[in-house]
Design a protein around this motif. Sequence first.
Motif, mmCIF file in Angstrom:
data_model
loop_
_atom_site.group_PDB
_atom_site.id
_atom_site.type_symbol
_atom_site.label_atom_id
_atom_site.label_comp_id
_atom_site.label_asym_id
_atom_site.label_seq_id
_atom_site.Cartn_x
_atom_site.Cartn_y
_atom_site.Cartn_z
ATOM 1 N N PRO A 1 33.157 125.421 30.674
ATOM 2 C CA PRO A 1 33.842 126.182 29.624
ATOM 3 C C PRO A 1 35.349 126.246 29.821
ATOM 4 O O PRO A 1 36.112 126.197 28.846
ATOM 5 N N GLU B 1 40.027 135.609 46.538
ATOM 6 C CA GLU B 1 39.512 136.635 45.618
ATOM 7 C C GLU B 1 40.230 136.625 44.269
ATOM 8 O O GLU B 1 39.791 137.296 43.347
ATOM 9 N N TYR B 2 41.328 135.868 44.151
ATOM 10 C CA TYR B 2 42.016 135.795 42.869
ATOM 11 C C TYR B 2 41.680 134.528 42.088
ATOM 12 O O TYR B 2 42.294 134.248 41.070
ATOM 13 N N HIS B 3 40.714 133.735 42.583
ATOM 14 C CA HIS B 3 40.347 132.526 41.846
ATOM 15 C C HIS B 3 39.554 132.899 40.598
ATOM 16 O O HIS B 3 38.708 133.787 40.618
ATOM 17 N N ILE B 4 39.844 132.201 39.505
ATOM 18 C CA ILE B 4 39.114 132.444 38.263
ATOM 19 C C ILE B 4 38.135 131.291 38.105
ATOM 20 O O ILE B 4 38.465 130.217 37.617
ATOM 21 N N LEU B 5 36.909 131.541 38.532
ATOM 22 C CA LEU B 5 35.921 130.482 38.690
ATOM 23 C C LEU B 5 35.680 129.688 37.416
ATOM 24 O O LEU B 5 35.389 128.498 37.469
ATOM 25 N N ILE B 6 35.850 130.341 36.265
ATOM 26 C CA ILE B 6 35.467 129.685 35.010
ATOM 27 C C ILE B 6 36.269 128.419 34.767
ATOM 28 O O ILE B 6 35.800 127.489 34.117
ATOM 29 N N PHE C 1 43.967 124.585 24.584
ATOM 30 C CA PHE C 1 45.287 125.209 24.589
ATOM 31 C C PHE C 1 46.398 124.199 24.882
ATOM 32 O O PHE C 1 47.472 124.276 24.291
ATOM 33 N N LEU D 1 38.479 125.271 27.273
ATOM 34 C CA LEU D 1 39.558 126.217 26.969
ATOM 35 C C LEU D 1 40.922 125.595 27.232
ATOM 36 O O LEU D 1 41.806 125.613 26.373
#
Lengths: 206, 321
Positions: A177, A167-172, A185, A181
């Motif tokens: 995209p 539940e803490y995965h940041i799918l993006i 960076f 990013l």
Amino acid sequence: MSNSKLNILTKGFFKENPTLILVLGCCPTLAVTTSVTNALGMGMATTFVLLMSNMLISALKNVIPDKVRIPSYIVIIATFVSMIDLLIQGFLPSLSASLGVFIPLIVVNCIVLGRAEAFANKNSVFDSLLDGLGMGIGFTIALTLIGAIREILGSGSIMGFQFIPAEYHILIFVLAPGAFLVFGFVMAAVRYIVNKSEEKKKQKEA
Amino acid sequence: MDKLLHVSGSPHVHSDESVKKIMWSVVLALVPAFLVSVYYFGLPVIILTLVSIGCCVGFEYLIQRFMLHQKPTVDDGSAVVTGLLLAFNVPSNLPIWIMVIGALVAIGIAKMPFGGLGHNPFNPAIVARVTLLIAFPVQMTSWPVPTPLWSFHFADAVTGPTTLGLIKEGGDLTQLPTYANMLIGQMGGSFGEVSAIALLIGAGFLLWKRIITWHIPVSFIATVLIIAGIFHLVNPEVYVNPMIHLLAGGLILGACFMATDMVTSPTSPWGMIVFGCGCGLLTIIIRLFGAYPEGVSFSILLMNAVVPLINKGFKPKQFAH
């Protein structure tokens, strides 16, 4: 090894890093860096092709007529790409499945052709070997760095070993995209560090 | 004589407008919608809004102070507006750590790398919202059903689909909220977008203060209504009444408060109308045929990208030419 030879090898790592400073080979950088394994595989395959094609092109630089040099380079590069493609298909079928079309696409990778055109056809075989190796390692470093960030943030794992619950995965970061990013960076950070160290060197000389 | 006399070239007529004044007026205009969402969604709205504003202001201060080494300009209020709009664009049961990431994206990716206020090509709040939507598709699309403050639901709020989500999934259309409920805000959705009437009061205030002009909101909303109306007339069984498209989802919030952002919208009146029509067209295309039920934020982002082109095409006439 003299200082200048060492410089040819190491300049590809950070100072003239093909992906992060010269901004070549963006397509594989964005496409295959979803995980560290993919990034490492892609980096090593490209390093092999760079090394071999740089050496062969440098050895043949007096034989290849100037007018048809680009097609000749492509033929040489394609030979090595086919070799590594078949090797990966034979021995690492899972890596071959996840990298897919991007291994054959090393043929048109602008880092490989760029080094042939900019370095190998003007320098000796040994220098070209060092240049190819350095550039390949630099490419692998960049890919692995981006791949690690994207894998940790996007799928909460490193080399397939998961340590962050789902539940803490940041799918993006697994999607396109996120690739742009992270690429941006990391590029900014490496340029900042390289510029700082150059400044320090100048201050020391002055 | 405490007033200094200025001796300078034209223009001689000055307005007492400043960035600070404009930003705080926008904040004031958003207060009615905020109060309505507090009424329907309760305490989480207050917490999320405070976290969002606090983080936006905090990140901007830290970046300006420690990375750019310039004098922090957070007191101009632009970060507060960004934080408020971002909070308005999320469901009220969003985990707080996701809200913090959203604020970081808005300030750290969409605003400061481009040079801060006035230089960002995309609206920071919308960039953050779209990023969160793609990054956390589960958390960003579980919408609590509004429960008025006095009904005391202390258990976990019930979640349900938004009006547009219901239409997109081909659900039971008799379950749609009534027009009256949609007007005052009793429907599922991001917590700032639900109350049409409160948002319109705020927009009216901004129009009266001449902080926004009518061009973008009117052309945006009219385009959506006209195209939705044509589809509704052709096949009313598949395409819902255009009034639903107006009242459900983030159309009013987007058209009045986010598309009208001065930095990311065209400068000339005709340019604004083209911008608004483009936003409306993209919104209705995404709503009717796209994979997502709501398209306001995507459409504004896409049109933000072509603003320089629009500005080039609709240059204001030079004086005395």
